[in-house]
Design a protein around this motif. Structure first.
Motif, PDB file in Angstrom:
ATOM      1  N   UNK A  86       0.777  -1.265   0.049  1.00  0.00           N
ATOM      2  CA  UNK A  86       0.036  -0.043  -0.044  1.00  0.00           C
ATOM      3  C   UNK A  86       1.037   1.311   0.203  1.00  0.00           C
ATOM      4  N   UNK A  87       2.127   1.118   0.032  1.00  0.00           N
ATOM      5  CA  UNK A  87       2.962   2.190   0.284  1.00  0.00           C
ATOM      6  C   UNK A  87       4.382   2.048  -0.369  1.00  0.00           C
ATOM      7  N   UNK A  88       4.887   3.205  -1.000  1.00  0.00           N
ATOM      8  CA  UNK A  88       6.026   2.969  -1.740  1.00  0.00           C
ATOM      9  C   UNK A  88       7.089   4.050  -1.285  1.00  0.00           C
ATOM     10  N   UNK A  89       8.314   4.069  -1.275  1.00  0.00           N
ATOM     11  CA  UNK A  89       9.294   5.082  -0.593  1.00  0.00           C
ATOM     12  C   UNK A  89       9.035   6.162  -1.354  1.00  0.00           C
ATOM     13  N   UNK A  90       8.587   6.569  -2.342  1.00  0.00           N
ATOM     14  CA  UNK A  90       8.461   8.050  -2.828  1.00  0.00           C
ATOM     15  C   UNK A  90       7.283   8.396  -1.984  1.00  0.00           C
ATOM     16  N   UNK A  91       6.157   7.599  -1.508  1.00  0.00           N
ATOM     17  CA  UNK A  91       4.907   7.887  -0.569  1.00  0.00           C
ATOM     18  C   UNK A  91       5.668   8.568   0.889  1.00  0.00           C
ATOM     19  N   UNK A  92       6.607   7.814   1.219  1.00  0.00           N
ATOM     20  CA  UNK A  92       7.282   8.185   2.506  1.00  0.00           C
ATOM     21  C   UNK A  92       7.779   9.590   2.186  1.00  0.00           C
ATOM     22  N   UNK A  93       8.712   9.782   1.312  1.00  0.00           N
ATOM     23  CA  UNK A  93       9.297  11.104   1.290  1.00  0.00           C
ATOM     24  C   UNK A  93       8.478  12.202   0.540  1.00  0.00           C
ATOM     25  N   UNK A  94       7.220  11.962   0.064  1.00  0.00           N
ATOM     26  CA  UNK A  94       6.330  12.907  -0.087  1.00  0.00           C
ATOM     27  C   UNK A  94       5.733  13.527   1.282  1.00  0.00           C
ATOM     28  N   UNK A  95       5.580  12.519   2.022  1.00  0.00           N
ATOM     29  CA  UNK A  95       4.972  12.620   3.579  1.00  0.00           C
ATOM     30  C   UNK A  95       6.059  13.519   4.473  1.00  0.00           C
ATOM     31  N   UNK A  96       7.352  12.996   4.276  1.00  0.00           N
ATOM     32  CA  UNK A  96       8.102  13.789   5.062  1.00  0.00           C
ATOM     33  C   UNK A  96       8.296  15.603   4.571  1.00  0.00           C
ATOM     34  N   UNK A  97       8.070  15.382   3.072  1.00  0.00           N
ATOM     35  CA  UNK A  97       8.239  17.041   2.497  1.00  0.00           C
ATOM     36  C   UNK A  97       6.950  17.696   3.055  1.00  0.00           C
ATOM     37  N   UNK A  98       5.760  17.195   3.161  1.00  0.00           N
ATOM     38  CA  UNK A  98       4.661  17.647   3.654  1.00  0.00           C
ATOM     39  C   UNK A  98       4.639  18.198   5.128  1.00  0.00           C
ATOM     40  N   UNK A  99       5.308  17.363   5.951  1.00  0.00           N
ATOM     41  CA  UNK A  99       5.440  17.561   7.300  1.00  0.00           C
ATOM     42  C   UNK A  99       6.712  17.427   7.656  1.00  0.00           C
ATOM     43  N   UNK A 100       7.635  18.494   7.304  1.00  0.00           N
ATOM     44  CA  UNK A 100       8.963  18.657   7.762  1.00  0.00           C
ATOM     45  C   UNK A 100       9.399  18.591   9.252  1.00  0.00           C
ATOM     46  N   UNK A 144      12.512  -1.045   1.246  1.00  0.00           N
ATOM     47  CA  UNK A 144      12.938   0.176   0.659  1.00  0.00           C
ATOM     48  C   UNK A 144      12.058   1.158   1.411  1.00  0.00           C
ATOM     49  N   UNK A 145      11.056   0.916   1.944  1.00  0.00           N
ATOM     50  CA  UNK A 145      10.016   1.784   2.803  1.00  0.00           C
ATOM     51  C   UNK A 145      10.805   2.027   4.156  1.00  0.00           C
ATOM     52  N   UNK A 146      11.439   0.972   4.716  1.00  0.00           N
ATOM     53  CA  UNK A 146      12.107   1.087   5.972  1.00  0.00           C
ATOM     54  C   UNK A 146      13.326   2.012   5.899  1.00  0.00           C
ATOM     55  N   UNK A 147      13.955   2.055   4.535  1.00  0.00           N
ATOM     56  CA  UNK A 147      15.031   2.695   4.471  1.00  0.00           C
ATOM     57  C   UNK A 147      15.003   4.062   4.723  1.00  0.00           C
ATOM     58  N   UNK A 148      13.475   4.776   4.301  1.00  0.00           N
ATOM     59  CA  UNK A 148      13.641   6.157   4.258  1.00  0.00           C
ATOM     60  C   UNK A 148      12.590   6.572   5.437  1.00  0.00           C
ATOM     61  N   UNK A 193      21.626  -0.041   4.992  1.00  0.00           N
ATOM     62  CA  UNK A 193      21.876   0.892   6.137  1.00  0.00           C
ATOM     63  C   UNK A 193      20.703   1.622   6.694  1.00  0.00           C
ATOM     64  N   UNK A 194      19.985   2.389   6.064  1.00  0.00           N
ATOM     65  CA  UNK A 194      18.651   2.768   6.344  1.00  0.00           C
ATOM     66  C   UNK A 194      17.605   1.858   6.937  1.00  0.00           C
ATOM     67  N   UNK A 195      17.543   0.794   6.305  1.00  0.00           N
ATOM     68  CA  UNK A 195      16.548  -0.137   6.778  1.00  0.00           C
ATOM     69  C   UNK A 195      16.838  -0.824   8.124  1.00  0.00           C
ATOM     70  N   UNK A 196      18.365  -1.070   8.015  1.00  0.00           N
ATOM     71  CA  UNK A 196      18.682  -1.592   9.359  1.00  0.00           C
ATOM     72  C   UNK A 196      18.699  -0.645  10.695  1.00  0.00           C
ATOM     73  N   UNK A 197      18.949   0.557  10.187  1.00  0.00           N
ATOM     74  CA  UNK A 197      18.828   1.386  11.509  1.00  0.00           C
ATOM     75  C   UNK A 197      17.291   1.579  11.925  1.00  0.00           C
ATOM     76  N   UNK A 198      16.488   1.619  11.088  1.00  0.00           N
ATOM     77  CA  UNK A 198      14.797   1.812  11.520  1.00  0.00           C
ATOM     78  C   UNK A 198      14.768   0.593  12.219  1.00  0.00           C
TER      79      UNK A 198
END
Length: 331
Positions: free
Chosen positions: A122-136, A149-153, A318-323
């Protein structure tokens, strides 16, 4: 091979294992599947493999060939700690990806690559990045039911069992919680932290309704209803308790209700019932078509062929593991 007399006059192989599933697996079926079970046990020893099975796996997998069983959090912890050379994940693809993220140098197998998840899809990495841009500046709490890929961002992962703890551990007034809309709404009702949600839903749990709960109570007035927090909030409100699959097990073990309805995936009730034969488990459940893609036969084939092997793009590790590790550090 060991044999034990069966009540109908047959002798059954692997009697110590059959005792665990006798309430759910007829003797004739056991005669058929016991060959796969013995082969899996032998292959695990030969491969130095560990088999992690989610609570939604069917009893013949859960209670006979699995080394570690539990919810997503328990499986993630075990994946992080194992010294096995091979990890076989009897569950869905995002779980196997999580195991690979935590063990990039180990072989991770999944018996069927098509064992997916409606939430992960239901969600892609670009969706997460868009949410981050909307709610900095607002941290992203990502349910483990997501791709690497989603965990990584994302900033930190959570499970249904520790979501509230993760949200509050961040010490901020507002978080983005993805992708399960209902889990986010149910957690929002328990905390003062403002939660911004996504519109993902679990295809198993979203189908339950308050009418289902009312009908169960009409038939069984003494029933204790336990709902998973991926269910709609009005279903959770109509239940007596809500919690992750591990918390469901804990509630049953502690309270020992005479009759219980687990409002979740069907195999959950079967697996818990093995340990509590005195409890009447009624089944207002739905099957997960993805979990049911995992079978004894394809587990055996995966260990025989050492495939399908799960891989994760090294750039995502690295990003996914950190999350994931941030989640595991929150107790």
């Amino acid at each position: 091979m060991l044999h034990v007399p069966a009540s109908h006059g047959m002798t059954l192989p692997l009697p110590h294992l059959y005792e665990r599933v006798a309430r759910h697996v007829p003797p004739m079926e056991w005669e058929i599947i016991s060959g796969d079970i013995q082969a899996i046990l032998d292959l695990k020893r030969r491969r130095n493999a560990i088999l992690l099975a989610h609570n939604y796996q069917s009893p013949e997998i859960f209670h006979t060939v699995a080394d570690i069983v539990g919810d997503s959090l328990a499986l993630a912890r075990e994946a992080a700690a194992t010294d096995a050379d091979v990890i076989l994940l009897a569950g869905v693809h995002f779980m196997a990806e999580t195991a690979k993220v935590l063990n990039p140098d180990k072989v991770v197998l999944i018996p069927d690559e098509k064992a997916g998840c409606s939430l992960a899809e239901s969600i892609r990495p670009e969706d997460v990045l868009a949410l981050k841009a909307k709610y900095p500046g607002v941290p992203v709490v990502t349910y483990v039911n997501t791709s690497a890929a989603v965990k990584a961002v994302s900033d930190v992962c959570c499970t249904s069992g520790n979501a509230k703890k993760v949200v509050e551990a961040l010490g901020v007034p507002r978080v983005i919680m993805i992708p399960d809309e209902y889990l986010a709404r149910n957690i929002a009702a328990q905390t003062d932290v403002e939660i911004i949600s996504w519109h993902g839903r679990c295809e198993v749990h979203e189908r339950f309704t308050p009418m289902d709960i009312a009908e169960i109570r009409d038939i069984y007035p003494d029933v204790t209803v336990i709902a998973h927090p991926e269910c709609p909030p009005d279903v959770v409100a109509a239940s007596d308790f809500s919690g992750s699959t591990a918390e469901m097990v804990g509630f049953v073990a502690d309270k020992r209700p005479a009759r219980v309805a687990l409002v979740t995936e069907c195999s959950m009730g079967d697996n818990v019932a093995v340990h509590y034969p005195e409890i009447d488990f009624v089944k207002p459940c739905n099957l997960c078509p993805h979990m049911k893609r995992i079978t004894l036969s394809n587990i055996r084939r995966a260990l025989e062929t050492m495939g399908p092997e799960v891989t994760v793009d090294p750039a995502l590790l690295p990003g996914a593991r950190l999350s994931v590790e941030r989640m595991l550090a929150i107790r």
